[in-house]
Scaffold this motif. Structure first.
Motif, mmCIF file in Angstrom:
data_model
loop_
_atom_site.group_PDB
_atom_site.id
_atom_site.type_symbol
_atom_site.label_atom_id
_atom_site.label_comp_id
_atom_site.label_asym_id
_atom_site.label_seq_id
_atom_site.Cartn_x
_atom_site.Cartn_y
_atom_site.Cartn_z
ATOM 1 N N SER A 171 -2.327 -3.530 0.518
ATOM 2 C CA SER A 171 -1.345 -3.187 1.762
ATOM 3 C C SER A 171 0.112 -2.723 0.848
ATOM 4 C CB SER A 171 -0.894 -4.059 2.442
ATOM 5 O OG SER A 171 0.099 -5.067 2.266
ATOM 6 N N ASN A 172 0.207 -3.335 -0.040
ATOM 7 C CA ASN A 172 1.273 -2.386 -0.827
ATOM 8 C C ASN A 172 0.997 -1.747 -1.452
ATOM 9 O OD1 ASN A 172 3.354 -3.887 0.606
ATOM 10 N ND2 ASN A 172 2.700 -5.725 -0.076
ATOM 11 N N HIS A 173 0.246 -1.327 -2.137
ATOM 12 C CA HIS A 173 -0.174 -0.313 -3.200
ATOM 13 C C HIS A 173 -1.312 0.461 -2.747
ATOM 14 C CE1 HIS A 173 1.623 -4.109 -5.317
ATOM 15 N NE2 HIS A 173 1.855 -3.269 -6.446
ATOM 16 N N VAL A 174 -0.918 1.497 -1.687
ATOM 17 C CA VAL A 174 -1.788 2.415 -0.948
ATOM 18 C C VAL A 174 -1.930 3.355 -1.902
ATOM 19 C CG1 VAL A 174 -2.593 3.536 0.942
ATOM 20 C CG2 VAL A 174 -1.937 1.213 1.156
ATOM 21 N N PRO A 175 -2.477 4.439 -2.538
ATOM 22 C CA PRO A 175 -2.593 5.135 -3.584
ATOM 23 C C PRO A 175 -1.793 6.351 -2.667
ATOM 24 C CG PRO A 175 -5.063 4.419 -3.778
ATOM 25 C CD PRO A 175 -4.257 3.497 -2.537
ATOM 26 N N SER A 176 -0.995 7.232 -2.799
ATOM 27 C CA SER A 176 -0.670 8.574 -2.587
ATOM 28 C C SER A 176 -1.224 9.465 -3.161
ATOM 29 C CB SER A 176 1.383 8.337 -2.014
ATOM 30 O OG SER A 176 2.209 7.979 -3.450
ATOM 31 N N PHE A 177 -0.343 10.674 -2.543
ATOM 32 C CA PHE A 177 0.389 11.620 -3.807
ATOM 33 C C PHE A 177 1.523 11.933 -4.120
ATOM 34 C CE2 PHE A 177 0.030 16.603 -4.178
ATOM 35 C CZ PHE A 177 -0.961 16.926 -4.575
ATOM 36 N N HIS A 178 2.186 11.394 -4.610
ATOM 37 C CA HIS A 178 3.325 11.561 -5.204
ATOM 38 C C HIS A 178 3.750 12.216 -6.000
ATOM 39 C CE1 HIS A 178 7.366 8.420 -5.767
ATOM 40 N NE2 HIS A 178 7.935 9.734 -5.140
ATOM 41 N N VAL A 179 4.233 13.608 -5.620
ATOM 42 C CA VAL A 179 4.375 14.552 -6.632
ATOM 43 C C VAL A 179 5.916 14.448 -7.374
ATOM 44 C CG1 VAL A 179 4.031 17.452 -7.355
ATOM 45 C CG2 VAL A 179 3.141 16.447 -5.427
ATOM 46 N N PRO A 180 6.796 14.393 -6.545
ATOM 47 C CA PRO A 180 8.351 14.216 -6.941
ATOM 48 C C PRO A 180 7.987 13.412 -8.074
ATOM 49 C CG PRO A 180 8.499 14.094 -4.881
ATOM 50 C CD PRO A 180 6.880 14.239 -5.099
ATOM 51 N N GLN A 181 7.331 12.281 -8.817
ATOM 52 C CA GLN A 181 6.664 11.424 -9.598
ATOM 53 C C GLN A 181 6.608 12.124 -10.855
ATOM 54 O OE1 GLN A 181 8.033 8.495 -9.393
ATOM 55 N NE2 GLN A 181 5.588 6.885 -9.697
#
Length: 449
Positions: A257-267
Protein backbone atom coordinates in the motif's frame (compact mmCIF):
# COMPACT_ATOMS: atom_id res chain seq x y z
CA UNK A 1 51.98 3.00 -4.99
CA UNK A 2 50.17 -0.26 -4.22
CA UNK A 3 51.85 -0.56 -0.80
CA UNK A 4 50.82 3.03 0.01
CA UNK A 5 47.20 2.37 -0.93
CA UNK A 6 47.22 -0.85 1.08
CA UNK A 7 48.18 1.17 4.15
CA UNK A 8 45.46 3.72 3.36
CA UNK A 9 42.99 0.86 2.89
CA UNK A 10 43.83 -0.46 6.35
CA UNK A 11 43.35 3.06 7.73
CA UNK A 12 40.00 3.25 5.94
CA UNK A 13 38.87 -0.08 7.46
CA UNK A 14 40.15 0.85 10.90
CA UNK A 15 38.37 4.18 10.85
CA UNK A 16 35.16 2.49 9.72
CA UNK A 17 35.37 0.13 12.70
CA UNK A 18 35.87 3.11 15.02
CA UNK A 19 32.83 4.87 13.57
CA UNK A 20 30.75 1.70 13.89
CA UNK A 21 31.80 1.37 17.52
CA UNK A 22 30.61 4.93 18.18
CA UNK A 23 27.30 4.26 16.41
CA UNK A 24 26.76 1.22 18.61
CA UNK A 25 27.76 3.11 21.76
CA UNK A 26 25.40 6.03 21.11
CA UNK A 27 22.50 4.43 19.20
CA UNK A 28 21.90 1.41 21.41
CA UNK A 29 18.44 0.56 20.07
CA UNK A 30 17.35 -0.16 16.48
CA UNK A 31 16.50 3.08 14.72
CA UNK A 32 14.25 4.13 11.82
CA UNK A 33 14.02 1.05 9.55
CA UNK A 34 16.14 -1.14 11.83
CA UNK A 35 13.16 -2.07 14.05
CA UNK A 36 11.86 -3.98 11.02
CA UNK A 37 15.15 -5.44 9.78
CA UNK A 38 16.68 -6.51 13.11
CA UNK A 39 13.77 -8.68 14.38
CA UNK A 40 13.54 -10.37 10.99
CA UNK A 41 17.27 -11.14 11.08
CA UNK A 42 16.92 -12.55 14.61
CA UNK A 43 14.04 -14.70 13.40
CA UNK A 44 16.25 -16.16 10.65
CA UNK A 45 19.10 -16.66 13.13
CA UNK A 46 16.73 -18.87 15.15
CA UNK A 47 16.05 -20.89 12.01
CA UNK A 48 12.45 -19.71 11.63
CA UNK A 49 12.67 -19.37 7.87
CA UNK A 50 8.93 -19.35 7.22
CA UNK A 51 8.26 -16.32 9.45
CA UNK A 52 8.12 -13.00 7.62
CA UNK A 53 7.14 -9.49 8.72
CA UNK A 54 4.65 -8.26 6.08
CA UNK A 55 5.76 -4.66 6.66
CA UNK A 56 9.14 -5.47 5.08
CA UNK A 57 9.00 -4.85 1.32
CA UNK A 58 12.51 -5.88 0.25
CA UNK A 59 13.90 -9.44 -0.19
CA UNK A 60 15.74 -11.25 2.62
CA UNK A 61 19.29 -10.96 1.27
CA UNK A 62 20.53 -8.86 4.19
CA UNK A 63 19.24 -11.32 6.76
CA UNK A 64 20.62 -14.29 4.84
CA UNK A 65 24.05 -12.63 4.79
CA UNK A 66 23.89 -12.14 8.56
CA UNK A 67 22.89 -15.77 9.09
CA UNK A 68 25.77 -16.88 6.84
CA UNK A 69 28.25 -14.91 8.98
CA UNK A 70 26.56 -16.28 12.09
CA UNK A 71 26.93 -19.88 10.93
CA UNK A 72 30.47 -19.64 9.49
CA UNK A 73 32.21 -17.18 11.82
CA UNK A 74 29.99 -17.62 14.87
CA UNK A 75 28.93 -13.97 14.83
CA UNK A 76 26.31 -13.33 17.48
CA UNK A 77 22.94 -12.17 16.26
CA UNK A 78 22.76 -8.91 18.17
CA UNK A 79 22.38 -5.31 17.02
CA UNK A 80 26.10 -4.49 17.09
CA UNK A 81 27.16 -7.47 15.00
CA UNK A 82 24.21 -7.17 12.66
CA UNK A 83 25.38 -3.64 11.89
CA UNK A 84 28.86 -5.06 11.40
CA UNK A 85 27.39 -7.07 8.54
CA UNK A 86 26.88 -3.88 6.55
CA UNK A 87 30.24 -2.46 7.63
CA UNK A 88 31.95 -5.55 6.24
CA UNK A 89 30.46 -4.77 2.84
CA UNK A 90 31.79 -1.25 3.26
CA UNK A 91 35.25 -2.86 3.49
CA UNK A 92 34.66 -4.59 0.15
CA UNK A 93 33.44 -1.44 -1.61
CA UNK A 94 36.88 0.09 -2.43
CA UNK A 95 38.09 -3.21 -3.89
CA UNK A 96 35.13 -3.49 -6.25
CA UNK A 97 35.20 0.19 -7.17
CA UNK A 98 38.90 -0.06 -8.07
CA UNK A 99 38.07 -2.63 -10.74
CA UNK A 100 35.08 -0.72 -12.03
CA UNK A 101 37.14 2.46 -12.35
CA UNK A 102 39.92 0.52 -14.08
CA UNK A 103 37.39 -0.81 -16.60
CA UNK A 104 36.18 2.66 -17.56
CA UNK A 105 39.69 4.11 -17.52
CA UNK A 106 40.93 1.14 -19.58
CA UNK A 107 43.71 0.28 -17.16
CA UNK A 108 44.94 -3.07 -15.92
CA UNK A 109 43.55 -4.13 -12.58
CA UNK A 110 45.85 -3.34 -9.63
CA UNK A 111 46.99 -6.04 -7.18
CA UNK A 112 44.34 -7.48 -4.89
CA UNK A 113 43.74 -5.65 -1.62
CA UNK A 114 45.37 -2.55 -3.13
CA UNK A 115 42.48 -0.23 -3.98
CA UNK A 116 43.19 2.93 -5.90
CA UNK A 117 43.12 6.30 -4.19
CA UNK A 118 40.12 7.32 -6.26
CA UNK A 119 38.22 4.19 -5.18
CA UNK A 120 39.01 4.84 -1.53
CA UNK A 121 37.71 8.38 -1.83
CA UNK A 122 34.59 7.29 -3.68
CA UNK A 123 33.92 4.68 -0.99
CA UNK A 124 33.40 7.53 1.47
CA UNK A 125 30.52 8.83 -0.63
CA UNK A 126 28.19 10.16 2.08
CA UNK A 127 25.15 7.95 1.43
CA UNK A 128 27.21 4.76 1.30
CA UNK A 129 29.39 5.75 4.27
CA UNK A 130 26.48 6.68 6.54
CA UNK A 131 24.39 3.58 5.87
CA UNK A 132 27.44 1.38 6.24
CA UNK A 133 26.97 1.65 10.02
CA UNK A 134 23.26 0.86 10.24
CA UNK A 135 21.47 -2.40 9.54
CA UNK A 136 20.19 -1.33 6.12
CA UNK A 137 20.38 -2.96 2.69
CA UNK A 138 22.01 -0.01 0.89
CA UNK A 139 25.71 -0.94 0.99
CA UNK A 140 25.32 -4.73 0.51
CA UNK A 141 23.02 -3.97 -2.41
CA UNK A 142 25.53 -1.52 -3.90
CA UNK A 143 28.48 -3.90 -3.55
CA UNK A 144 26.57 -6.78 -5.15
CA UNK A 145 25.52 -4.58 -8.08
CA UNK A 146 29.06 -3.31 -8.64
CA UNK A 147 30.36 -6.87 -8.36
CA UNK A 148 27.90 -7.90 -11.07
CA UNK A 149 29.11 -5.14 -13.37
CA UNK A 150 32.79 -5.91 -12.73
CA UNK A 151 32.31 -9.63 -13.41
CA UNK A 152 30.52 -8.80 -16.66
CA UNK A 153 33.31 -6.46 -17.77
CA UNK A 154 35.78 -9.32 -17.22
CA UNK A 155 33.67 -11.54 -19.53
CA UNK A 156 32.83 -13.79 -16.57
CA UNK A 157 29.18 -13.73 -17.48
CA UNK A 158 27.95 -16.73 -15.48
CA UNK A 159 29.57 -15.25 -12.38
CA UNK A 160 27.91 -11.95 -13.25
CA UNK A 161 24.57 -13.75 -13.51
CA UNK A 162 25.08 -15.37 -10.11
CA UNK A 163 26.04 -12.04 -8.52
CA UNK A 164 23.05 -10.50 -10.26
CA UNK A 165 20.77 -12.98 -8.51
CA UNK A 166 22.47 -12.12 -5.21
CA UNK A 167 21.94 -8.40 -5.86
CA UNK A 168 18.22 -8.99 -6.44
CA UNK A 169 18.05 -10.65 -3.01
CA UNK A 170 18.88 -7.24 -1.53
CA UNK A 171 16.65 -5.07 -3.72
CA UNK A 172 14.22 -6.07 -6.45
CA UNK A 173 15.03 -3.23 -8.82
CA UNK A 174 18.64 -4.39 -9.01
CA UNK A 175 17.45 -6.56 -11.89
CA UNK A 176 17.78 -3.37 -13.95
CA UNK A 177 21.48 -3.16 -13.11
CA UNK A 178 21.94 -6.76 -14.23
CA UNK A 179 20.91 -5.57 -17.69
CA UNK A 180 23.27 -2.63 -17.35
CA UNK A 181 26.16 -4.98 -16.55
CA UNK A 182 25.51 -6.94 -19.73
CA UNK A 183 25.07 -3.86 -21.93
CA UNK A 184 28.10 -2.01 -20.58
CA UNK A 185 30.39 -5.01 -21.00
CA UNK A 186 29.26 -5.76 -24.55
CA UNK A 187 29.41 -2.17 -25.80
CA UNK A 188 32.94 -1.79 -24.46
CA UNK A 189 33.95 -5.12 -25.97
CA UNK A 190 32.62 -4.12 -29.38
CA UNK A 191 34.37 -0.79 -29.23
CA UNK A 192 37.72 -2.31 -28.30
CA UNK A 193 37.58 -5.26 -30.67
CA UNK A 194 35.84 -3.33 -33.45
CA UNK A 195 33.95 -6.49 -34.34
CA UNK A 196 30.31 -5.87 -35.13
CA UNK A 197 30.93 -2.16 -35.64
CA UNK A 198 30.61 -2.49 -39.38
CA UNK A 199 26.91 -2.99 -38.67
CA UNK A 200 26.41 -1.06 -35.42
CA UNK A 201 26.48 2.70 -35.77
CA UNK A 202 27.96 4.02 -32.52
CA UNK A 203 29.99 7.22 -32.95
CA UNK A 204 31.76 9.14 -30.20
CA UNK A 205 29.16 10.72 -27.96
CA UNK A 206 30.37 14.32 -27.88
CA UNK A 207 30.22 14.63 -31.67
CA UNK A 208 26.94 12.79 -32.14
CA UNK A 209 23.56 14.28 -32.93
CA UNK A 210 19.92 13.16 -33.05
CA UNK A 211 20.47 11.59 -36.46
CA UNK A 212 23.24 9.42 -35.06
CA UNK A 213 20.94 8.18 -32.32
CA UNK A 214 18.34 7.16 -34.88
CA UNK A 215 20.98 5.37 -36.97
CA UNK A 216 22.26 3.58 -33.86
CA UNK A 217 18.77 2.31 -33.06
CA UNK A 218 18.17 1.21 -36.64
CA UNK A 219 21.52 -0.60 -36.85
CA UNK A 220 21.27 -2.37 -33.48
CA UNK A 221 19.45 -5.49 -34.80
CA UNK A 222 22.34 -6.13 -37.22
CA UNK A 223 24.75 -6.41 -34.28
CA UNK A 224 22.62 -8.92 -32.36
CA UNK A 225 24.52 -12.00 -33.59
CA UNK A 226 27.63 -10.54 -31.98
CA UNK A 227 25.84 -9.53 -28.77
CA UNK A 228 23.48 -12.40 -27.99
CA UNK A 229 25.85 -15.28 -27.11
CA UNK A 230 26.87 -13.64 -23.83
CA UNK A 231 23.26 -12.93 -22.86
CA UNK A 232 22.35 -16.43 -21.64
CA UNK A 233 23.30 -15.94 -17.94
CA UNK A 234 21.41 -12.67 -17.81
CA UNK A 235 18.38 -14.28 -19.43
CA UNK A 236 18.38 -16.81 -16.58
CA UNK A 237 18.29 -13.93 -14.06
CA UNK A 238 15.41 -12.28 -15.91
CA UNK A 239 13.49 -15.56 -16.07
CA UNK A 240 13.93 -16.17 -12.35
CA UNK A 241 12.89 -12.61 -11.58
CA UNK A 242 9.84 -12.96 -13.80
CA UNK A 243 8.92 -16.13 -11.92
CA UNK A 244 9.22 -14.27 -8.63
CA UNK A 245 6.95 -11.46 -9.84
CA UNK A 246 4.30 -13.97 -10.94
CA UNK A 247 4.54 -15.91 -7.67
CA UNK A 248 4.46 -12.75 -5.54
CA UNK A 249 1.77 -10.98 -7.52
CA UNK A 250 4.02 -7.97 -8.08
CA UNK A 251 7.53 -6.67 -7.44
CA UNK A 252 7.01 -5.40 -3.88
CA UNK A 253 7.06 -7.88 -1.01
CA UNK A 254 4.83 -7.47 2.03
CA UNK A 255 2.80 -4.27 2.43
CA UNK A 256 2.26 -2.88 -1.06
CA UNK A 257 0.00 0.00 0.00
CA UNK A 258 2.88 2.40 0.70
CA UNK A 259 4.93 1.34 -2.33
CA UNK A 260 2.58 1.83 -5.25
CA UNK A 261 4.55 2.48 -8.48
CA UNK A 262 4.14 5.97 -9.89
CA UNK A 263 5.23 8.04 -12.87
CA UNK A 264 7.48 10.42 -10.98
CA UNK A 265 9.27 12.35 -13.73
CA UNK A 266 10.69 15.08 -11.42
CA UNK A 267 12.56 12.35 -9.56
CA UNK A 268 15.01 12.40 -12.49
CA UNK A 269 15.55 16.12 -11.97
CA UNK A 270 16.12 15.64 -8.25
CA UNK A 271 18.68 12.96 -9.02
CA UNK A 272 20.75 15.05 -11.41
CA UNK A 273 20.65 17.99 -8.99
CA UNK A 274 21.69 15.76 -6.08
CA UNK A 275 24.45 14.15 -8.14
CA UNK A 276 25.86 17.56 -9.01
CA UNK A 277 25.65 19.00 -5.51
CA UNK A 278 27.37 15.97 -3.99
CA UNK A 279 29.70 15.18 -6.90
CA UNK A 280 30.74 18.66 -8.05
CA UNK A 281 34.49 18.03 -7.57
CA UNK A 282 34.42 15.22 -10.14
CA UNK A 283 32.32 17.32 -12.53
CA UNK A 284 34.51 20.41 -12.34
CA UNK A 285 38.01 19.02 -11.83
CA UNK A 286 38.77 17.38 -15.16
CA UNK A 287 41.17 18.37 -17.91
CA UNK A 288 40.72 22.08 -18.51
CA UNK A 289 39.18 22.66 -15.10
CA UNK A 290 35.86 24.29 -14.17
CA UNK A 291 36.12 27.01 -16.84
CA UNK A 292 36.12 24.48 -19.67
CA UNK A 293 33.07 22.68 -18.31
CA UNK A 294 31.19 25.95 -17.75
CA UNK A 295 32.02 27.17 -21.26
CA UNK A 296 30.79 23.97 -22.89
CA UNK A 297 27.60 23.91 -20.81
CA UNK A 298 26.77 27.51 -21.73
CA UNK A 299 27.43 26.85 -25.43
CA UNK A 300 25.07 23.87 -25.42
CA UNK A 301 22.30 25.78 -23.65
CA UNK A 302 22.25 28.64 -26.18
CA UNK A 303 19.86 26.82 -28.46
CA UNK A 304 16.19 26.58 -29.27
CA UNK A 305 16.33 23.05 -27.88
CA UNK A 306 16.85 24.49 -24.39
CA UNK A 307 13.56 26.39 -24.60
CA UNK A 308 11.70 23.32 -25.86
CA UNK A 309 13.15 21.13 -23.09
CA UNK A 310 12.27 23.80 -20.52
CA UNK A 311 8.63 23.78 -21.61
CA UNK A 312 8.56 19.98 -21.44
CA UNK A 313 10.13 19.98 -17.97
CA UNK A 314 7.68 22.61 -16.77
CA UNK A 315 4.76 20.46 -17.89
CA UNK A 316 6.17 17.36 -16.18
CA UNK A 317 6.76 19.29 -12.95
CA UNK A 318 3.19 20.60 -13.04
CA UNK A 319 1.63 17.22 -13.81
CA UNK A 320 3.87 14.69 -12.07
CA UNK A 321 5.23 16.27 -8.90
CA UNK A 322 4.35 14.01 -5.96
CA UNK A 323 3.92 15.29 -2.40
CA UNK A 324 4.44 11.93 -0.74
CA UNK A 325 2.86 11.57 2.72
CA UNK A 326 6.15 10.27 4.19
CA UNK A 327 8.02 13.26 2.76
CA UNK A 328 5.52 15.66 4.32
CA UNK A 329 5.32 14.00 7.73
CA UNK A 330 8.69 12.44 8.66
CA UNK A 331 10.76 15.31 10.05
CA UNK A 332 13.74 13.06 10.84
CA UNK A 333 15.01 13.27 7.25
CA UNK A 334 16.79 16.19 5.60
CA UNK A 335 14.46 15.92 2.62
CA UNK A 336 11.54 16.92 4.86
CA UNK A 337 13.11 20.34 5.46
CA UNK A 338 14.34 20.79 1.89
CA UNK A 339 10.86 20.09 0.58
CA UNK A 340 9.01 22.31 3.02
CA UNK A 341 11.47 25.22 3.15
CA UNK A 342 12.53 25.28 -0.49
CA UNK A 343 10.12 23.53 -2.85
CA UNK A 344 6.99 24.56 -0.94
CA UNK A 345 8.18 28.13 -0.34
CA UNK A 346 6.19 29.31 -3.35
CA UNK A 347 4.35 27.59 -6.20
CA UNK A 348 6.88 29.00 -8.68
CA UNK A 349 9.97 27.65 -6.91
CA UNK A 350 10.06 24.16 -8.52
CA UNK A 351 10.03 25.78 -11.97
CA UNK A 352 12.89 28.13 -11.13
CA UNK A 353 15.24 25.15 -10.92
CA UNK A 354 14.64 24.09 -14.54
CA UNK A 355 17.68 25.92 -16.01
CA UNK A 356 19.82 24.49 -13.20
CA UNK A 357 18.61 20.95 -13.89
CA UNK A 358 19.55 21.34 -17.55
CA UNK A 359 22.95 22.81 -16.76
CA UNK A 360 23.68 19.93 -14.38
CA UNK A 361 22.61 17.35 -16.95
CA UNK A 362 24.79 18.91 -19.64
CA UNK A 363 27.76 19.08 -17.26
CA UNK A 364 27.50 15.36 -16.52
CA UNK A 365 27.01 14.54 -20.20
CA UNK A 366 30.15 16.47 -21.14
CA UNK A 367 32.21 14.77 -18.46
CA UNK A 368 30.91 11.22 -18.97
CA UNK A 369 30.81 11.32 -22.77
CA UNK A 370 34.39 12.54 -23.09
CA UNK A 371 35.83 9.09 -23.81
CA UNK A 372 32.75 7.02 -24.64
CA UNK A 373 30.59 6.19 -27.62
CA UNK A 374 27.02 7.39 -27.95
CA UNK A 375 25.45 4.11 -26.83
CA UNK A 376 27.93 3.68 -23.98
CA UNK A 377 26.95 7.10 -22.68
CA UNK A 378 23.21 6.59 -23.11
CA UNK A 379 22.81 3.11 -21.64
CA UNK A 380 23.01 4.27 -18.02
CA UNK A 381 20.52 7.18 -18.32
CA UNK A 382 18.11 4.88 -20.18
CA UNK A 383 18.24 2.27 -17.42
CA UNK A 384 17.98 4.90 -14.69
CA UNK A 385 14.50 5.66 -16.02
CA UNK A 386 12.81 2.41 -14.90
CA UNK A 387 14.72 2.61 -11.61
CA UNK A 388 13.71 6.11 -10.52
CA UNK A 389 10.51 6.90 -12.42
CA UNK A 390 8.32 4.44 -10.43
CA UNK A 391 9.55 5.67 -7.03
CA UNK A 392 7.09 8.21 -5.57
CA UNK A 393 9.21 9.17 -2.55
CA UNK A 394 12.12 11.64 -2.73
CA UNK A 395 14.76 9.55 -0.96
CA UNK A 396 18.54 10.07 -1.42
CA UNK A 397 19.14 6.36 -0.78
CA UNK A 398 17.48 5.60 -4.11
CA UNK A 399 20.22 7.62 -5.84
CA UNK A 400 23.13 5.61 -4.46
CA UNK A 401 23.62 2.97 -7.18
CA UNK A 402 22.86 5.32 -10.12
CA UNK A 403 25.32 7.87 -8.74
CA UNK A 404 28.12 5.35 -8.26
CA UNK A 405 27.72 3.99 -11.78
CA UNK A 406 27.59 7.51 -13.19
CA UNK A 407 30.59 8.78 -11.23
CA UNK A 408 32.68 5.76 -12.26
CA UNK A 409 32.34 6.81 -15.90
CA UNK A 410 34.28 10.04 -15.37
CA UNK A 411 37.78 8.98 -16.33
CA UNK A 412 39.90 12.13 -16.07
CA UNK A 413 39.41 13.55 -12.58
CA UNK A 414 42.70 15.28 -11.81
CA UNK A 415 44.66 14.39 -8.64
CA UNK A 416 43.72 17.71 -7.05
CA UNK A 417 40.08 16.95 -7.90
CA UNK A 418 40.23 13.59 -6.12
CA UNK A 419 41.76 15.38 -3.11
CA UNK A 420 38.97 18.00 -3.14
CA UNK A 421 36.37 15.27 -3.55
CA UNK A 422 37.78 13.47 -0.52
CA UNK A 423 37.72 16.64 1.57
CA UNK A 424 34.15 17.38 0.50
CA UNK A 425 32.91 13.88 1.31
CA UNK A 426 34.71 14.01 4.66
CA UNK A 427 33.10 17.33 5.55
CA UNK A 428 29.62 16.05 4.66
CA UNK A 429 30.19 12.79 6.54
CA UNK A 430 31.44 14.57 9.65
CA UNK A 431 28.45 16.92 9.64
CA UNK A 432 25.78 14.26 9.04
CA UNK A 433 27.33 11.79 11.49
CA UNK A 434 27.69 14.44 14.19
CA UNK A 435 24.09 15.55 13.78
CA UNK A 436 22.82 11.96 13.82
CA UNK A 437 24.80 10.84 16.87
CA UNK A 438 24.90 13.92 19.07
CA UNK A 439 22.01 16.22 18.09
CA UNK A 440 19.03 14.05 18.89
CA UNK A 441 15.93 16.18 19.53
CA UNK A 442 13.41 15.21 22.18
CA UNK A 443 10.10 14.37 20.57
CA UNK A 444 11.64 14.22 17.10
CA UNK A 445 14.55 11.80 17.11
CA UNK A 446 17.82 11.61 15.19
CA UNK A 447 18.27 13.32 11.83
CA UNK A 448 19.52 11.28 8.89
CA UNK A 449 19.54 11.06 5.12
Amino acid sequence: MSSDTRILYLVYCGFAVAVLKEFNAVVTEPYMDEPFHVPQALTYCRGEWSTWDPKITTPPGLYMLSVLLHRIFMFKCNLALLRFTTTLTLFVLPLVLTRLLAFHQRRHFPPKLAPSMEALVLSTFPIAWFFGFLYYTEVPSLVSVLGTVVAATQNRHWLAGLLGIVSCLFRQNNVIWVLYAYAASQLMRLQIQKRGYAELHDPLALGAGPGDLLRSIMSAPKALPELLPAFAPYAVVLALFGGFVIWNGGIVLGDKSNHVPSFHVPQLYYFIAFATMIGWPAVLCGEGGPLKVATEVISRMRTLLTAIISIFMGITIQRFTIHHPFLLSDNRHYTFYIWRRVFMLHAAVPYLFIPGYQACAWAWWIRVARDQSLLQTLVLPVLILPTLLPTPLLEPRYFLVPYMLLRAQIVDVQPYGIFVEGLWYTAVNMATTYVFLYKERVGVGRFMW
